[in-house]
Design an enzyme around this catalytic site. Structure first.
Site, mmCIF file in Angstrom:
data_model
loop_
_atom_site.group_PDB
_atom_site.id
_atom_site.type_symbol
_atom_site.label_atom_id
_atom_site.label_comp_id
_atom_site.label_asym_id
_atom_site.label_seq_id
_atom_site.Cartn_x
_atom_site.Cartn_y
_atom_site.Cartn_z
ATOM 1 N N ASN A 156 -56.763 -63.004 -16.231
ATOM 2 C CA ASN A 156 -56.797 -61.581 -16.816
ATOM 3 C C ASN A 156 -55.280 -61.160 -16.598
ATOM 4 O O ASN A 156 -54.903 -61.400 -15.484
ATOM 5 C CB ASN A 156 -57.846 -61.031 -16.057
ATOM 6 C CG ASN A 156 -57.902 -59.398 -16.487
ATOM 7 O OD1 ASN A 156 -57.644 -59.273 -17.762
ATOM 8 N ND2 ASN A 156 -58.070 -58.547 -15.612
ATOM 9 N N HIS A 199 -53.591 -57.487 -15.702
ATOM 10 C CA HIS A 199 -54.082 -55.817 -15.589
ATOM 11 C C HIS A 199 -52.728 -55.163 -15.512
ATOM 12 O O HIS A 199 -51.782 -55.574 -14.638
ATOM 13 C CB HIS A 199 -54.954 -55.864 -14.125
ATOM 14 C CG HIS A 199 -55.191 -54.653 -13.715
ATOM 15 N ND1 HIS A 199 -56.164 -53.957 -14.205
ATOM 16 C CD2 HIS A 199 -54.644 -53.544 -12.769
ATOM 17 C CE1 HIS A 199 -56.479 -52.796 -13.807
ATOM 18 N NE2 HIS A 199 -55.562 -52.715 -12.764
ATOM 19 N N GLY A 203 -54.238 -55.935 -29.123
ATOM 20 C CA GLY A 203 -53.948 -57.325 -29.089
ATOM 21 C C GLY A 203 -52.439 -57.528 -29.057
ATOM 22 O O GLY A 203 -52.083 -58.735 -29.511
ATOM 23 N N THR A 204 -51.387 -56.673 -28.467
ATOM 24 C CA THR A 204 -50.248 -57.068 -28.400
ATOM 25 C C THR A 204 -49.722 -58.201 -27.504
ATOM 26 O O THR A 204 -49.082 -58.917 -27.650
ATOM 27 C CB THR A 204 -49.309 -55.698 -27.946
ATOM 28 O OG1 THR A 204 -49.682 -55.366 -26.456
ATOM 29 C CG2 THR A 204 -49.549 -54.547 -28.850
ATOM 30 N N ASN A 205 -50.847 -58.397 -26.426
ATOM 31 C CA ASN A 205 -50.567 -59.528 -25.684
ATOM 32 C C ASN A 205 -50.935 -60.705 -26.184
ATOM 33 O O ASN A 205 -50.298 -61.798 -26.055
ATOM 34 C CB ASN A 205 -51.707 -59.331 -24.230
ATOM 35 C CG ASN A 205 -50.856 -58.692 -23.074
ATOM 36 O OD1 ASN A 205 -49.876 -59.101 -22.478
ATOM 37 N ND2 ASN A 205 -51.339 -57.452 -22.843
ATOM 38 N N ILE A 265 -66.736 -56.401 -18.129
ATOM 39 C CA ILE A 265 -66.887 -56.868 -16.549
ATOM 40 C C ILE A 265 -67.685 -58.442 -16.996
ATOM 41 O O ILE A 265 -68.436 -58.599 -17.958
ATOM 42 C CB ILE A 265 -67.656 -56.177 -15.897
ATOM 43 C CG1 ILE A 265 -66.822 -54.881 -15.375
ATOM 44 C CG2 ILE A 265 -67.965 -57.087 -14.445
ATOM 45 C CD1 ILE A 265 -67.675 -53.836 -14.652
#
Ligand code: GAR
Length: 220
Positions: A112, A114, A17-19, A97
């Site tokens: 999202n 990536h 969860g760093t984002n 997904i």
């Protein structure tokens, strides 16, 4: 912007969860006109759950292992999101997904991040794949989610060099540093209603275009 006008988002995460943390921090600092109404994790051990709880954000754990079919898991997630009334779904290291049930419920409202420069290196373990391929640059991509794997229209990208001595860990952390900048920025563009989407072409109203070119190794 008053709290009433803030963009209401949900963050879905599976891991550390760093984002999520970078989005929480910017919301708290007032540099992001969004409020995280809830955090959903499919993994009960996700560090993201602790980060959200610490910030006083509502958390919901929907363990995909409790569902025999993907669409039933997705329906449970969709119902939770609809009840919360969020406007944007932010996948931040969410390792599931997304099925058509989910996509149909939130058209053009799921994004999202990536850890590669799409369309190169979709899928998993992409930092190691970029190193193994011998690529000289990698980076991160924020994109709309569609029914493919990492194929949705690209909103923003950041580029990082790959160094000769990089490992999966060192490259991942260089990319993460950029993820933590571009993901909150894209959410802010949503909050400001500046994202214009026409098929694969996504533009940001009044955003400056990068004028930089990059070479790696450096030309002499
Ligand atoms: C991030 O690098 C993100 O780009 C990646 O997982 C990591 C999550 O880190 N996502 C994917 O690979 C999605 N296919 P975080 O939990 O510290 O935010």
């Amino acid at each position: 912007m008053s709290s009433k006008n803030k963009l209401r988002i949900a963050v879905l995460a599976s891991g550390g969860g760093t984002n999520l943390q970078s989005i929480i921090d910017q919301c708290q600092q007032g540099t992001l006109d969004a409020e995280i109404d809830l955090v959903i994790c499919n993994n009960p051990d996700a560090g993201a759950l602790d980060r959200a709880k610490k910030a006083g954000i509502r958390t919901v754990c929907i363990n995909h292992r409790d569902f025999s079919q993907r669409k039933d898991f997705d329906q449970a997630v969709v119902t939770t999101l609809q009840e919360a009334g969020v406007e944007l779904i932010v996948l931040a290291g969410f390792m599931r997904i997304i099925s058509s049930v989910f996509l149909a419920a939130f058209p053009q409202r799921i994004i999202n991040i990536h850890p590669a420069l799409l369309p190169s290196f979709p899928g998993l373990h992409v930092q190691q794949k970029a190193i193994d391929y011998g690529a000289k640059f990698s980076g991160c991509t924020v994109h709309f989610v569609d029914d493919g794997v990492d194929t949705g229209a690209i909103i923003a990208q950041a580029v990082v060099p790959i160094h000769n001595d990089d490992t999966e860990e060192t490259l991942s952390s260089r990319i993460l540093e950029q993820e933590h900048k571009i993901y909150p920025q894209v959410i802010q563009w949503f909050a400001e209603n500046r994202i214009v989407s026409d098929g694969r072409q996504v533009t940001i109203k009044s955003a400056q275009q990068s004028g930089n070119t990059l070479t790696n190794p450096l030309a002499e």
